[in-house]
Motif scaffolding. Structure first.
Motif, PDB file in Angstrom:
ATOM      1  N   PHE A   1     100.123  31.866  -5.743  1.00 17.18           N
ATOM      2  CA  PHE A   1     101.457  32.459  -5.843  1.00 17.18           C
ATOM      3  C   PHE A   1     101.735  33.292  -4.602  1.00 17.18           C
ATOM      4  N   GLY A   2     103.006  33.321  -4.243  1.00 16.62           N
ATOM      5  CA  GLY A   2     103.443  34.026  -3.047  1.00 16.62           C
ATOM      6  C   GLY A   2     104.899  33.669  -2.816  1.00 16.62           C
ATOM      7  N   ASN A   3     105.529  34.311  -1.864  1.00 12.00           N
ATOM      8  CA  ASN A   3     106.948  33.995  -1.622  1.00 12.00           C
ATOM      9  C   ASN A   3     107.272  33.828  -0.142  1.00 12.00           C
ATOM     10  N   ASP A   4     106.240  33.926   0.698  1.00 14.33           N
ATOM     11  CA  ASP A   4     106.488  33.815   2.130  1.00 14.33           C
ATOM     12  C   ASP A   4     105.874  32.501   2.620  1.00 14.33           C
ATOM     13  N   PRO A   5     106.710  31.601   3.137  1.00 14.53           N
ATOM     14  CA  PRO A   5     106.191  30.291   3.549  1.00 14.53           C
ATOM     15  C   PRO A   5     105.012  30.402   4.522  1.00 14.53           C
TER      16      PRO A   5
ATOM     17  N   PRO B   1      88.675  22.128   0.840  1.00 18.20           N
ATOM     18  CA  PRO B   1      89.981  21.662   0.375  1.00 18.20           C
ATOM     19  C   PRO B   1      89.922  21.357  -1.121  1.00 18.20           C
ATOM     20  N   PRO B   2      90.813  21.974  -1.915  1.00 14.25           N
ATOM     21  CA  PRO B   2      90.780  21.698  -3.357  1.00 14.25           C
ATOM     22  C   PRO B   2      91.268  20.289  -3.673  1.00 14.25           C
ATOM     23  N   ALA B   3      90.934  19.806  -4.870  1.00 15.59           N
ATOM     24  CA  ALA B   3      91.373  18.463  -5.276  1.00 15.59           C
ATOM     25  C   ALA B   3      92.892  18.418  -5.362  1.00 15.59           C
ATOM     26  N   LEU B   4      93.507  19.579  -5.618  1.00 15.50           N
ATOM     27  CA  LEU B   4      94.963  19.648  -5.792  1.00 15.50           C
ATOM     28  C   LEU B   4      95.398  21.098  -5.570  1.00 15.50           C
ATOM     29  N   VAL B   5      96.589  21.262  -4.999  1.00 11.82           N
ATOM     30  CA  VAL B   5      97.157  22.606  -4.838  1.00 11.82           C
ATOM     31  C   VAL B   5      98.429  22.685  -5.683  1.00 11.82           C
ATOM     32  N   ASP B   6      98.543  23.761  -6.451  1.00 18.64           N
ATOM     33  CA  ASP B   6      99.742  23.979  -7.262  1.00 18.64           C
ATOM     34  C   ASP B   6     100.378  25.305  -6.850  1.00 18.64           C
ATOM     35  N   LEU B   7     101.694  25.324  -6.821  1.00 16.42           N
ATOM     36  CA  LEU B   7     102.404  26.568  -6.507  1.00 16.42           C
ATOM     37  C   LEU B   7     103.045  27.113  -7.778  1.00 16.42           C
ATOM     38  N   ASN B   8     102.821  28.401  -8.003  1.00 15.47           N
ATOM     39  CA  ASN B   8     103.352  29.053  -9.193  1.00 15.47           C
ATOM     40  C   ASN B   8     104.805  29.465  -8.945  1.00 15.47           C
ATOM     41  N   MET B   9     105.706  28.868  -9.723  1.00 22.89           N
ATOM     42  CA  MET B   9     107.122  29.241  -9.634  1.00 22.89           C
ATOM     43  C   MET B   9     107.630  29.582 -11.030  1.00 22.89           C
TER      44      MET B   9
ATOM     45  N   GLY C   1     108.562  39.158  -5.505  1.00 21.23           N
ATOM     46  CA  GLY C   1     109.414  38.021  -5.132  1.00 21.23           C
ATOM     47  C   GLY C   1     108.775  36.674  -5.431  1.00 21.23           C
ATOM     48  N   SER C   2     107.640  36.691  -6.138  1.00 16.74           N
ATOM     49  CA  SER C   2     106.916  35.429  -6.403  1.00 16.74           C
ATOM     50  C   SER C   2     107.119  34.974  -7.847  1.00 16.74           C
ATOM     51  N   GLY C   3     106.370  33.952  -8.249  1.00 21.64           N
ATOM     52  CA  GLY C   3     106.459  33.439  -9.619  1.00 21.64           C
ATOM     53  C   GLY C   3     107.872  32.969  -9.904  1.00 21.64           C
ATOM     54  N   SER C   4     108.387  33.315 -11.092  1.00 21.51           N
ATOM     55  CA  SER C   4     109.710  32.783 -11.455  1.00 21.51           C
ATOM     56  C   SER C   4     110.843  33.452 -10.679  1.00 21.51           C
ATOM     57  N   ALA C   5     110.555  34.529  -9.919  1.00 25.37           N
ATOM     58  CA  ALA C   5     111.609  35.096  -9.052  1.00 25.37           C
ATOM     59  C   ALA C   5     112.094  34.031  -8.065  1.00 25.37           C
ATOM     60  N   LEU C   6     111.214  33.100  -7.703  1.00 23.70           N
ATOM     61  CA  LEU C   6     111.603  32.055  -6.741  1.00 23.70           C
ATOM     62  C   LEU C   6     112.732  31.178  -7.283  1.00 23.70           C
ATOM     63  N   LEU C   7     112.807  31.064  -8.616  1.00 19.45           N
ATOM     64  CA  LEU C   7     113.851  30.205  -9.202  1.00 19.45           C
ATOM     65  C   LEU C   7     115.247  30.728  -8.878  1.00 19.45           C
ATOM     66  N   GLN C   8     115.317  31.986  -8.444  1.00 19.74           N
ATOM     67  CA  GLN C   8     116.627  32.570  -8.104  1.00 19.74           C
ATOM     68  C   GLN C   8     117.032  32.260  -6.665  1.00 19.74           C
ATOM     69  N   ASP C   9     116.151  31.610  -5.918  1.00 16.26           N
ATOM     70  CA  ASP C   9     116.459  31.343  -4.517  1.00 16.26           C
ATOM     71  C   ASP C   9     115.947  29.946  -4.140  1.00 16.26           C
ATOM     72  N   THR C  10     116.788  28.962  -4.421  1.00 20.56           N
ATOM     73  CA  THR C  10     116.322  27.582  -4.201  1.00 20.56           C
ATOM     74  C   THR C  10     116.176  27.270  -2.701  1.00 20.56           C
ATOM     75  N   GLY C  11     116.912  28.012  -1.871  1.00 20.95           N
ATOM     76  CA  GLY C  11     116.745  27.835  -0.414  1.00 20.95           C
ATOM     77  C   GLY C  11     115.329  28.220  -0.003  1.00 20.95           C
ATOM     78  N   LEU C  12     114.848  29.304  -0.585  1.00 23.82           N
ATOM     79  CA  LEU C  12     113.478  29.746  -0.277  1.00 23.82           C
ATOM     80  C   LEU C  12     112.459  28.727  -0.805  1.00 23.82           C
ATOM     81  N   ILE C  13     112.731  28.182  -1.979  1.00 27.10           N
ATOM     82  CA  ILE C  13     111.825  27.148  -2.517  1.00 27.10           C
ATOM     83  C   ILE C  13     111.717  26.001  -1.510  1.00 27.10           C
ATOM     84  N   THR C  14     112.858  25.581  -0.976  1.00 28.23           N
ATOM     85  CA  THR C  14     112.844  24.476  -0.004  1.00 28.23           C
ATOM     86  C   THR C  14     112.011  24.861   1.219  1.00 28.23           C
ATOM     87  N   ARG C  15     112.219  26.073   1.724  1.00 29.14           N
ATOM     88  CA  ARG C  15     111.472  26.492   2.926  1.00 29.14           C
ATOM     89  C   ARG C  15     109.969  26.565   2.642  1.00 29.14           C
TER      90      ARG C  15
END
Ligand SMILES: Cc1cc2nc3c(=O)[nH]c(=O)nc-3n(C[C@H](O)[C@H](O)[C@H](O)COP(=O)(O)O)c2cc1C
Length: 326
Positions: free
Chosen positions: A77-81, A94-102, A113-127
């Motif tokens: 989890f994090g919010n800075d690309p 390298p893990p078998a899989l990487v998941d991002l917590n949103m 600004g992480s976790g479900s806070a990201l759902l409020q900024d879809t531009g940031l999700i894209t970045r």
């Protein structure tokens, strides 16, 4: 009801039934238990991207793994690309899989600004996804909620962004951030997401029994099931779901089976964390294993009061050997 094996990019799962990432629960001993009961994929507890960069001891402990649990998904989890990208470069293997917590609704995580806070900024999700996709060559997934609140439901928009940015699968826990864990998960959202995407969709939320799991698959068409709280004290749920999906007879664990599992679980905790932490952690798990059995609530009170591991073991052996039944 035989299903084709589920693949997430280069990873072919042995089962579409997977273990949810759960902070404070899905540590290495828990994952090894769930894996041994047939989970197709297990996830770490969420790991802070900032913590990874600082190389903190706590973060390193969250990343401890064992060959037995392969494939392991590491959830960040994090919010800075850039921070997320740098954090990924710090992973020793390298893990078998990487998941991002949103989807995390916890205040401390939201405030950063992480976790479900990201759902409020879809531009940031894209970045974020653009940077992270560039850093991860293996399977990359995200885990989301339906939206911030009932007035801002945007799981379809986020799902499309994810697919366009090259995410390989998505898990939806169809509650809003503001709902926390109250009310019911809205499985209709899962059906809608599955219909509108071509990448695999995992359903999370309120799978407590085999019937729930099969119903979620049938009602939503989702590709896989993520088991969270339903697995507390009941790792057999995963095996039972696998059996049901393969058309096999479902069996229920006896009290003797439960006691064997508890000892295994306890042994893994002692091996990993030492006796004191094993005592604290196993008080909770043993109470869950006893759920539904006669005398469980008095047993639970005694378990919670235990101050010594030897005392906890005696109490547990007595309770389960006396054959308390449903
Ligand atoms: C104690 C606890 C910790 C959790 N921690 C995480 C987490 O670290 N990352 C995450 O994506 N979801 C986390 N979740 C959410 C679960 O992964 C899952 O989506 C949610 O519990 C709904 O599924 P369930 O009804 O089967 O429990 C957590 C849930 C619980 C109960």
């Amino acid at each position: 009801m035989q299903r084709a094996p589920l693949t997430i990019q280069s990873l072919t799962l042995t089962s579409p039934v997977i273990l949810a990432p759960m902070a404070g629960i899905s540590n290495l001993p828990y994952r090894r238990i769930m894996k041994s009961c047939g989970a197709g994929l297990v996830f770490s507890e969420m790991v802070s991207a900032n913590g990874l960069i600082r190389d903190g001891a706590k973060t390193q402990q969250l990343l401890t793994t064992h060959t037995e649990e392969y494939p392991l998904g590491i959830q960040l989890f994090g919010n800075d690309p850039q921070v997320l990208g740098e954090a990924l470069s710090k992973l020793k293997n390298p893990p078998a899989l990487v998941d991002l917590n949103m989807g995390c609704p916890v205040k401390k995580v939201i405030r950063s600004g992480s976790g479900s806070a990201l759902l409020q900024d879809t531009g940031l999700i894209t970045r974020i996804l653009k940077v992270v996709r560039h850093c991860v060559t293996g399977p990359l997934t995200i885990k989301i909620r339906s939206g911030w609140d009932i007035h801002h439901i945007n799981f379809l928009e986020v799902g499309h962004i994810a697919q366009e940015e090259g995410v390989d699968a998505i898990t939806l826990h169809p509650r809003t951030r503001c709902q926390g864990f109250t009310g019911k998960a809205n499985w209709n959202h899962l059906g809608k997401l599955k219909k509108s995407l071509s990448i695999p969709v995992f359903g999370s939320g309120d799978i407590m029994t085999v019937d729930d799991g099969i119903r979620m698959l049938n009602e939503t068409g989702c590709d896989g099931l993520m088991i969270g709280r339903g697995g507390y004290g009941n790792p057999w749920l995963i095996q039972q779901l696998n059996d049901a999906l393969q058309g096999k007879q479902i069996t229920c664990p006896s009290t003797a089976d439960k006691l064997v599992m508890i000892h295994r679980h306890l042994g893994l905790h002692r091996e990993q964390f030492g006796d004191y932490k094993a005592l604290l952690e196993m008080r909770k798990h043993i109470s869950w294993y006893a759920r539904g059995m006669e005398g469980a609530s008095q047993f639970r009170s005694k378990v919670q009061a235990c101050q010594q591991l030897s005392e906890l073991i005696c109490l547990t052996d007595d309770f389960f050997q006396q054959g308390h039944h449903l």
